[in-house]
Design an enzyme around this catalytic site. Structure first.
Site, PDB file in Angstrom:
ATOM      1  N   GLU A 108       0.795  -1.221   0.000  1.00 30.68           N
ATOM      2  CA  GLU A 108       0.000   0.000   0.000  1.00 30.68           C
ATOM      3  C   GLU A 108       0.833   1.280   0.000  1.00 30.68           C
ATOM      4  O   GLU A 108       0.442   2.274  -0.614  1.00 30.68           O
ATOM      5  CB  GLU A 108      -0.945   0.006   1.219  1.00 30.68           C
ATOM      6  CG  GLU A 108      -2.048  -1.030   1.166  1.00 30.68           C
ATOM      7  CD  GLU A 108      -3.047  -0.773   0.036  1.00 30.68           C
ATOM      8  OE1 GLU A 108      -3.281   0.402  -0.309  1.00 30.68           O
ATOM      9  OE2 GLU A 108      -3.583  -1.768  -0.501  1.00 30.68           O
ATOM     10  N   SER A 481     -44.452 -38.513  30.348  1.00 31.92           N
ATOM     11  CA  SER A 481     -44.150 -39.082  31.665  1.00 31.92           C
ATOM     12  C   SER A 481     -43.095 -38.307  32.440  1.00 31.92           C
ATOM     13  O   SER A 481     -42.945 -38.507  33.643  1.00 31.92           O
ATOM     14  CB  SER A 481     -43.684 -40.536  31.507  1.00 31.92           C
ATOM     15  OG  SER A 481     -44.730 -41.326  30.969  1.00 31.92           O
TER      16      SER A 481
END
Length: 784
Positions: A108, A481
Site C-alpha cells: 500500500e 411421563s
C-alpha cells in the site's frame, strides 16, 4: 561599392525584422505559460490556503471511536457471536504484529514513514504510467486513504483529490505515523463485513491477529485494494495471485528473509469457508443473548461495542452440541433413506459441468460434517460424487448401506441415486465416506446449574442455519411421563409416601373428569401388575399409578402445586390427563423445574447473561440470580425434595433410564424419561445435584417418531452423551437424609406420617396395613 544605374550609390541594406522569429515566439509562449503557471499555482495555493481552515476537524481521528459490534462470549471468554453492520476488533498499534504492518506497507505505501502525507513521486509515476496506456494505477498514500475513508466520498474529481491532499497534510501534522497506521489498520474495510485486520484474521482464518503467519498476513494485505475481487472465500485463485505478489514485494524490500519467503509462498492456507462460524457452535445462545441485550440497549446494541458474557462454557457447549447431533443422526440411521434432495442435468462439457455443479451445491449448504455432493456415477457397489470444493470422492462398502435400496437400477427414477443426484455424505472418523441425509426430526438440549440457574449449555435445534426456531425456549410440547414426578411430589404433601401401595390396574373416567370425552387410559406397554409401591410405579413409569395418585389428591391441587416449579397453570389444565403430562412446557422450563429436585427444594430462574460491559470493560449490567439455599426461594419441603431424588435415582438405576447408571456408573444421577401418546415427543429430564440436563426430540409438525421410539431410546442417549463429558472430573455428590424423616425398614417417611397412619394404600383391593410391621413387610415384598 558599385554605383547604381543612375549613378547614385545603392541604399544601405536593411536588417531583417526578428519580432516574428520562431525563437522569439517560443520565448514569449514560455514566458506566458510560466506566468500562467505561477498565477495558477498562486490561485491554487490561495484556494488551498482559504480551504485549509475550513477542513473538517479531526476529532474522529484524534479521539478514534469506531462503530463497534455487539460481541457475545462464553463464560470462559470464547467469542460465540458478533452482531452489527461492521464486524470489528479494535487493536492498538503495539498489538499489531510486525509482519502484518510490513505486509500492508509493502503493497500500500512503502514510503509511508518518509513522505509528509502525499507521495509526489508516486503521483508522477502513476500519471506517466496511465498516460502511456498501462493498467490504471493510483498513488494514494495510507494517510490519504485514511482522509478519504473518514471525511470524503470516493468520487474521482480534482476537487476531491485536492481536499484529500490537504486533509492528508493536516492529519500528518496532528497524528504520529504510528497513530495514522493504527487507525488505518482498524478502519479499512476487508470484505465479509470485516473492518480492520484483527476482525479479518478471525473471519478468514479463525485466529487472533497476533497468531497469523507471513503467508496469512500477505493474503489479508491484499484485501484493501478490492475486498471483493481478492476475497479468498469468494475468489481464492485471484486472492492467491495477489498474495504471492505481496510476498515477492516483501522479499524484495527486505521485510522477510529468503527462508521466510520460500516457506510463505508454499504454505497451504486454511480459509474458513463459513466466515460467520466461531470457535464453538452456540448460534442459538448468541441469538438469545442478542435479543436480551437489545431489549435493554435498543439501537446502541450494534454500535457501542458492548461485550456480553454468557453463563455457558465452551466445554459444556461442545459436549451438548455433539451429543445432540449424534443422537439425531442415530435416529436417522434407524429409519428409511428418503432419497436424494434434488437432481440436475450435468452438461457434457467439463467447464459447463463444473459451473452447474458449483451453482447447485451453493443452494445446499453443508451442515457441519454433513456435506452436500453431486453424484457423477452410481452403481450398487460404488458411487462417485463431487463436493463443492471440487474434490471427487468414492463411496463403497459400508458407506452405501444406508442408501442401498435406492442404488438398484430397478429403484424408482424419482428417488434413485444416479448421475446428477444431490446427496449428503459424511466422513466416518477416517477417510471413508458414507451416504447420509439431513434429518427432518428436531431436537433440543439445555443444561443449567441448579445452584443459581446459570445456563451452562444450550442447543436449540439441529442446525441454526436451517431453522432459527429455538426449541429450548419456544417449543411448547407435551412433557409426557417426564411430568409425573411433580404429581408424585404433590402426593407426598398429601400424606403419601414412596411405600404407599397403589393398584396398577385398568381404570376409566367419564368426560367430566377429563375435561373432554370418556377416557380409558392404558400403560405404555399394555401390561398391568396389580398393587405396587409408589416408588416402583415411578421407576417403571406406570400410567395407572400416576393417574390414581392425581385422582386422589385432586387435579386442581396437582395443577396448583406444579406452579411451584415454574409451570404455567393455563398450559396445564386441571384434568386427570395432567398425570400423564398432557399439558405443555418448554425444555428450559423443565430445566428450572427439575432444578428444584436437584438442589433440595429451591426455585431458581434459568438465566443466560452474567454481565454486559462497554468497549472499555466498564460493567453496565450484571446478573443477580436467585440462589438455592436462600429460605425465600424454597418452594417445596426439603424432605419432599430428598424423597423425590431418592425415587428418581431409582429410575436411573434400574428403571426406564437404567442405561444412565450402566453407562455413567455414578450413584448421584437421577431423572425421568418421557414419551407422549403415539410417540410424538421423547424426553429425558435428569440431573446430578449440581447439573441439570433436559433432552427432547420430536418433529416440528408433530407426528409419530416410530412405534418403538421412546424417551429412553431417543432423548436419554443425548443426555448421557453430554453428562459423560460434563461430569468427567466431578466428584460424586453425597446427599444425607434431612431432619424430619424416619426410616422404617428400607423406606423413609415424613415423621408425622409414619406407616400405619395416613394414606398407606390406594385402591389396591386390600386394606391398608394396620401395623408398622405389616407396612414394613408390604414395602419389602413390593421392593424385592
Amino acid at each position: 561599392m558599385k554605383a547604381s544605374s543612375n549613378g547614385a550609390p545603392p541604399p544601405p541594406s536593411q536588417p531583417s525584422s526578428n519580432k516574428h522569429s520562431p525563437k522569439r515566439i517560443i520565448l514569449t509562449l514560455l514566458a506566458a505559460l510560466s506566468g500562467l503557471a505561477v498565477c495558477g499555482v498562486l490561485v491554487v495555493v490561495f484556494a488551498l490556503a482559504m480551504a485549509y481552515p475550513n477542513l473538517p476537524a479531526l476529532d474522529t481521528l484524534t479521539d478514534y471511536r469506531p462503530k463497534m459490534p455487539l460481541r457475545i462470549f462464553t463464560a470462559d471468554n470464547v467469542l460465540i457471536g458478533e452482531f452489527g453492520e461492521e464486524r470489528r476488533t479494535l487493536v492498538h498499534f503495539k498489538e499489531i504484529p510486525d509482519v502484518m504492518k510490513k505486509a500492508v506497507l509493502a503493497i500500500e505505501d512503502t514510503g509511508f514513514y518518509e513522505h509528509g502525507g502525499v507521495d509526489y513521486w508516486g503521483i508522477l509515476r502513476a500519471a506517466l504510467h496511465n498516460a502511456t496506456g498501462g493498467a490504471r494505477q493510483g498513488a494514494s498514500t495510507i494517510t490519504q486513504q485514511v482522509a478519504r475513508n473518514f471525511f470524503l466520498s470516493s468520487e474521482q474529481t480534482l476537487k476531491r483529490k485536492a481536499y484529500e491532499a490537504l486533509l492528508a497534510w493536516k492529519i500528518e501534522k496532528n497524528l504520529s505515523k504510528d497513530q495514522i497506521l493504527e487507525v488505518y489498520m482498524n478502519q479499512i474495510y476487508l470484505g465479509q463485513r470485516a473492518f480492520g485486520f484483527s476482525s479479518a484474521a478471525q473471519i478468514y482464518f479463525g485466529k487472533d491477529l497476533r497468531d497469523i503467519t507471513v503467508a496469512e498476513a500477505a493474503m489479508l494485505a491484499g484485501l484493501p485494494k478490492a475486498p471483493s475481487a481478492y476475497n479468498p472465500v469468494v475468489n481464492p485463485k485471484r486472492a492467491r495471485l495477489r498474495q504471492q505478489y505481496i510476498l515477492l514485494r516483501m522479499h524484495q524490500l527486505g521485510y522477510i528473509t529468503d527462508a521466510q519467503y520460500e516457506t510463505a509462498k508454499n504454505e497451504e492456507l486454511k480459509i474458513k469457508t463459513d466466515s460467520t462460524a466461531f470457535g464453538v457452535h452456540a448460534e442459538y445462545v448468541a441469538e438469545m443473548a442478542r435479543q436480551l441485550v437489545y431489549e435493554q440497549f435498543k439501537e446502541d446494541t450494534y454500535t457501542r461495542g458492548l461485550n456480553v458474557f454468557t453463563t455457558i462454557t465452551k466445554a459444556d457447549q461442545d459436549a451438548a452440541y455433539l451429543a445432540l447431533r449424534r443422537g439425531v443422526m442415530d435416529y436417522e440411521r434407524r429409519h428409511t433413506y428418503r432419497g436424494p434432495e434434488k437432481y440436475i442435468e450435468i452438461p457434457s462439457s467439463k467447464g459447463e459441468a463444473d459451473e452447474a455443479i458449483e451453482a447447485e451445491l451453493a443452494e445446499h449448504p453443508d451442515s457441519d460434517d454433513i456435506v452436500a455432493a453431486i453424484v457423477l456415477q452410481a452403481s450398487p457397489t460404488q458411487v462417485t460424487a463431487v463436493l463443492a470444493s471440487g474434490e471427487e470422492i468414492r463411496i463403497s462398502g459400508a458407506g452405501l448401506a444406508f442408501a442401498q435400496g435406492w442404488l438398484s437400477p430397478k429403484a424408482a427414477e424419482t428417488r434413485r441415486v444416479r448421475r446428477g443426484a444431490v446427496i449428503r455424505v459424511t466422513q466416518d472418523g477416517g477417510s471413508s465416506w458414507s451416504i447420509t441425509q439431513m434429518p427432518e426430526v428436531e431436537s433440543a438440549f439445555v443444561a443449567v446449574s441448579p445452584d443459581d440457574g446459570a445456563i451452562q449449555a444450550l442447543v436449540g435445534g439441529f442446525d441454526f442455519n436451517r431453522s432459527k426456531f429455538n426449541h429450548v425456549t419456544q417449543a411448547w410440547r407435551q412433557p409426557g411421563s417426564s411430568f409425573k414426578p411433580f404429581i408424585y411430589s404433590a402426593s407426598l404433601e398429601r400424606g403419601f409416601s414412596p411405600a404407599t401401595l397403589i393398584n396398577d390396574a385398568p381404570i376409566s373416567f367419564d368426560a367430566g373428569a377429563t375435561g373432554g370425552q370418556a377416557w380409558e387410559p392404558k400403560n405404555y406397554d399394555g401390561k398391568y401388575e396389580g398393587p405396587m409401591t409408589m416408588r416402583r410405579g415411578l421407576t417403571k413409569s406406570k400410567n395407572m399409578i400416576s393417574i390414581r395418585i392425581l385422582n386422589k389428591i385432586g387435579a386442581r391441587y396437582g395443577q396448583e402445586y406444579a406452579t411451584r416449579f415454574g409451570f404455567d397453570a393455563d398450559k396445564n389444565p386441571p384434568y386427570l390427563t395432567l398425570a400423564l403430562g398432557a399439558g405443555a412446557t418448554t425444555p428450559l422450563q423443565m430445566a428450572g423445574a427439575y432444578s428444584v429436585f436437584a438442589n433440595g427444594g429451591y426455585r431458581v430462574m434459568p438465566y443466560l447473561i452474567s454481565k454486559v460491559t462497554d468497549a472499555d470493560g466498564k460493567v453496565l449490567s450484571e446478573a443477580r440470580p436467585e440462589r438455592a439455599g436462600v429460605d425465600a426461594n424454597r418452594v417445596i419441603d426439603e424432605r419432599n425434595a430428598w424423597l423425590m431424588d431418592s425415587m428418581l435415582r431409582d429410575v436411573a438405576r434400574y428403571g426406564t433410564a437404567a442405561k444412565a447408571q450402566q453407562t455413567l456408573k455414578r450413584p448421584d444421577i437421577a431423572g425421568k424419561t418421557g414419551t407422549t401418546n403415539d410417540s410424538i415427543d421423547a424426553w429425558f429430564a435428569g440431573y446430578q445435584p449440581h447439573l441439570v440436563g433436559i433432552a427432547w426430540i420430536g418433529y416440528d409438525q408433530p407426528r409419530n417418531l416410530g412405534n418403538r421410539e421412546t424417551g429412553g431410546g431417543l432423548a436419554l442417549p443425548i443426555w448421557i452423551g453430554f453428562m459423560q463429558k460434563a461430569l468427567k472430573n466431578v466428584p460424586v455428590a453425597e446427599r444425607p437424609a434431612p431432619a424430619g424423616l424416619v426410616q422404617y425398614g428400607d423406606e423413609f417417611y415424613y415423621m408425622e406420617n409414619p406407616p400405619g397412619t395416613g394414606v398407606q394404600s390406594l385402591d389396591v383391593g386390600v386394606p391398608a396395613p394396620a401395623t408398622e410391621q405389616k407396612a414394613r413387610d408390604a414395602v419389602r415384598n413390593e421392593l424385592f
